[in-house]
Design a protein around this motif. Structure first.
Motif, PDB file in Angstrom:
ATOM      1  N   ASN A  44      29.890  -0.580 -15.494  1.00  0.00           N
ATOM      2  CA  ASN A  44      28.707  -0.039 -14.829  1.00  0.00           C
ATOM      3  C   ASN A  44      28.597   1.447 -15.131  1.00  0.00           C
ATOM      4  O   ASN A  44      29.513   2.213 -14.813  1.00  0.00           O
ATOM      5  CB  ASN A  44      28.786  -0.244 -13.312  1.00  0.00           C
ATOM      6  CG  ASN A  44      28.864  -1.700 -12.931  1.00  0.00           C
ATOM      7  OD1 ASN A  44      28.150  -2.529 -13.488  1.00  0.00           O
ATOM      8  ND2 ASN A  44      29.741  -2.021 -11.992  1.00  0.00           N
ATOM      9  N   ASP A  45      27.487   1.861 -15.736  1.00  0.00           N
ATOM     10  CA  ASP A  45      27.300   3.270 -16.074  1.00  0.00           C
ATOM     11  C   ASP A  45      27.297   4.181 -14.847  1.00  0.00           C
ATOM     12  O   ASP A  45      27.693   5.340 -14.928  1.00  0.00           O
ATOM     13  CB  ASP A  45      25.980   3.460 -16.834  1.00  0.00           C
ATOM     14  CG  ASP A  45      26.021   2.831 -18.214  1.00  0.00           C
ATOM     15  OD1 ASP A  45      27.134   2.630 -18.739  1.00  0.00           O
ATOM     16  OD2 ASP A  45      24.945   2.532 -18.754  1.00  0.00           O
ATOM     17  N   TRP A  46      26.877   3.664 -13.709  1.00  0.00           N
ATOM     18  CA  TRP A  46      26.744   4.464 -12.500  1.00  0.00           C
ATOM     19  C   TRP A  46      28.057   4.582 -11.733  1.00  0.00           C
ATOM     20  O   TRP A  46      28.163   5.369 -10.795  1.00  0.00           O
ATOM     21  CB  TRP A  46      25.683   3.847 -11.580  1.00  0.00           C
ATOM     22  CG  TRP A  46      25.914   2.383 -11.321  1.00  0.00           C
ATOM     23  CD1 TRP A  46      25.378   1.343 -12.020  1.00  0.00           C
ATOM     24  CD2 TRP A  46      26.753   1.802 -10.320  1.00  0.00           C
ATOM     25  NE1 TRP A  46      25.821   0.144 -11.516  1.00  0.00           N
ATOM     26  CE2 TRP A  46      26.685   0.397 -10.463  1.00  0.00           C
ATOM     27  CE3 TRP A  46      27.564   2.312  -9.317  1.00  0.00           C
ATOM     28  CZ2 TRP A  46      27.381  -0.483  -9.649  1.00  0.00           C
ATOM     29  CZ3 TRP A  46      28.261   1.441  -8.504  1.00  0.00           C
ATOM     30  CH2 TRP A  46      28.163   0.059  -8.669  1.00  0.00           C
ATOM     31  N   GLU A  47      29.079   3.854 -12.126  1.00  0.00           N
ATOM     32  CA  GLU A  47      30.313   3.788 -11.351  1.00  0.00           C
ATOM     33  C   GLU A  47      31.388   4.687 -11.948  1.00  0.00           C
ATOM     34  O   GLU A  47      31.636   4.670 -13.140  1.00  0.00           O
ATOM     35  CB  GLU A  47      30.798   2.333 -11.337  1.00  0.00           C
ATOM     36  CG  GLU A  47      31.735   1.993 -10.238  1.00  0.00           C
ATOM     37  CD  GLU A  47      31.940   0.496 -10.120  1.00  0.00           C
ATOM     38  OE1 GLU A  47      32.205   0.045  -9.013  1.00  0.00           O
ATOM     39  OE2 GLU A  47      31.822  -0.226 -11.138  1.00  0.00           O
ATOM     40  N   ARG A  48      32.052   5.487 -11.094  1.00  0.00           N
ATOM     41  CA  ARG A  48      33.125   6.383 -11.518  1.00  0.00           C
ATOM     42  C   ARG A  48      34.351   6.119 -10.639  1.00  0.00           C
ATOM     43  O   ARG A  48      34.508   6.704  -9.582  1.00  0.00           O
ATOM     44  CB  ARG A  48      32.701   7.839 -11.396  1.00  0.00           C
ATOM     45  CG  ARG A  48      31.458   8.212 -12.185  1.00  0.00           C
ATOM     46  CD  ARG A  48      31.734   8.430 -13.622  1.00  0.00           C
ATOM     47  NE  ARG A  48      32.467   9.673 -13.772  1.00  0.00           N
ATOM     48  CZ  ARG A  48      32.892  10.137 -14.913  1.00  0.00           C
ATOM     49  NH1 ARG A  48      32.676   9.477 -16.007  1.00  0.00           N
ATOM     50  NH2 ARG A  48      33.536  11.261 -14.977  1.00  0.00           N
ATOM     51  N   ILE A  49      35.209   5.236 -11.083  1.00  0.00           N
ATOM     52  CA  ILE A  49      36.411   4.880 -10.338  1.00  0.00           C
ATOM     53  C   ILE A  49      37.612   5.475 -11.065  1.00  0.00           C
ATOM     54  O   ILE A  49      37.668   5.483 -12.293  1.00  0.00           O
ATOM     55  CB  ILE A  49      36.547   3.346 -10.220  1.00  0.00           C
ATOM     56  CG1 ILE A  49      35.370   2.786  -9.433  1.00  0.00           C
ATOM     57  CG2 ILE A  49      37.860   2.966  -9.576  1.00  0.00           C
ATOM     58  CD1 ILE A  49      35.351   1.277  -9.350  1.00  0.00           C
TER      59      ILE A  49
END
Length: 112
Positions: A44-49
């Motif tokens: 997911n481009d929007w996810e930063r984990i």
């Protein structure tokens, strides 16, 4: 008196060793920054984990480097400007939310 400080950021982990001079002013003995590089690909481009265990290992390695080079450090400071920090214990990963820069008392009861 020497003091070490570690700042855990989203993209880097920075550290500094300071020494209090006779005039009361702090002198920087060494400052070092290492890349965090602990992002997990999710698709997911929007996810930063981020992988919390790896972040802790990198911060500990930086602190160990300073303590080996400057064995007479008397104080250690740790900071981070994130809204939520996952902390690792021997038994579990605990998520701690900051409230105006203060952590809940449950943190003091955690076993590391």
């Amino acid at each position: 008196m020497k003091t070490a400080g570690i700042d855990i950021g989203t993209t880097t982990i920075s550290g500094v060793v300071l020494e209090k001079g006779e005039n009361g002013q702090a002198k920087i003995l060494e400052a070092k920054t290492v890349e965090n590089g602990c992002f997990i690909e999710t698709g997911n481009d929007w996810e930063r984990i981020q992988y919390a265990k790896e972040i802790v290992e990198r911060a500990v390695n930086l602190l160990d480097y300073f303590l080996e080079k400057y064995p007479h450090v008397e104080r250690i400071g740790l900071t981070g400007r994130c809204m939520e920090l996952s902390m690792l214990t021997k038994k579990e990963i605990v998520s701690v939310r900051y409230i105006h820069g203060r952590m809940p008392e449950e943190v003091s009861a955690m076993v590391f």
